[in-house]
Motif scaffolding. Sequence first.
Motif, PDB file in Angstrom:
ATOM      1  N   GLU A  40       0.816  -1.212   0.000  1.00  0.00           N
ATOM      2  CA  GLU A  40       0.000   0.000   0.000  1.00  0.00           C
ATOM      3  C   GLU A  40       0.850   1.263   0.000  1.00  0.00           C
ATOM      4  O   GLU A  40       0.601   2.209   0.738  1.00  0.00           O
ATOM      5  N   CYS A  41       1.875   1.238  -0.836  1.00  0.00           N
ATOM      6  CA  CYS A  41       2.662   2.442  -1.049  1.00  0.00           C
ATOM      7  C   CYS A  41       3.008   2.527  -2.529  1.00  0.00           C
ATOM      8  O   CYS A  41       3.021   1.522  -3.230  1.00  0.00           O
ATOM      9  N   ARG A 125      -6.921   1.152  -6.059  1.00  0.00           N
ATOM     10  CA  ARG A 125      -5.950   1.590  -5.043  1.00  0.00           C
ATOM     11  C   ARG A 125      -5.634   3.072  -5.177  1.00  0.00           C
ATOM     12  O   ARG A 125      -5.528   3.788  -4.177  1.00  0.00           O
ATOM     13  N   ARG A 126      -5.488   3.525  -6.407  1.00  0.00           N
ATOM     14  CA  ARG A 126      -5.166   4.954  -6.607  1.00  0.00           C
ATOM     15  C   ARG A 126      -6.340   5.843  -6.197  1.00  0.00           C
ATOM     16  O   ARG A 126      -6.141   6.923  -5.640  1.00  0.00           O
ATOM     17  N   ASP A 129      -6.167   6.090  -2.605  1.00  0.00           N
ATOM     18  CA  ASP A 129      -5.109   7.039  -2.238  1.00  0.00           C
ATOM     19  C   ASP A 129      -5.604   8.482  -2.327  1.00  0.00           C
ATOM     20  O   ASP A 129      -5.335   9.291  -1.443  1.00  0.00           O
ATOM     21  N   ARG A 132      -7.778   9.222   0.579  1.00  0.00           N
ATOM     22  CA  ARG A 132      -6.988   9.436   1.793  1.00  0.00           C
ATOM     23  C   ARG A 132      -6.390  10.836   1.823  1.00  0.00           C
ATOM     24  O   ARG A 132      -6.397  11.505   2.861  1.00  0.00           O
TER      25      ARG A 132
END
Length: 139
Positions: A40-41, A125-126, A129, A132
């Motif tokens: 998750e990075c 996922r992006r 992100d 977040r």
Amino acid sequence: MYGTCETLCRLLSEQYPAETPMNLIVWTPEDIEALADGMECAVSDQGVKTVLARMDAIPEEQRLESGVSASAVMELIGQVKEAAPAVMVPADLLENLLTTAEQALWSREWAARDDNHPVPDSVARRLADTARVRALLKN
């Protein structure tokens, strides 16, 4: 060994006769990115190259003894991320960049949904992100 496919093939052919049996384990930039995604990075292209170069710097004895495991690569990814410099960005500029990124991701998300395909994990996922970052901007 670290380098392009062409360079590595040349080096291997110089070091070993063509009939030499061997086992070759390959880490590509995509492999590094996928592992980072699993952590998750996100890793920049330069970060990926740095990880690959650091893998080459692992002592040969250690590589022969234990190979270059996913956990070793994860540790290198963590080191590269820690070494990345932090920058200050005005909130309004970051907000504008987030909007642009979201719009680009939405088009990929909608295209997948329109074709009755699952949304690619990388897109999901992006988008997470960006959500977040938006949440952090509200604080």
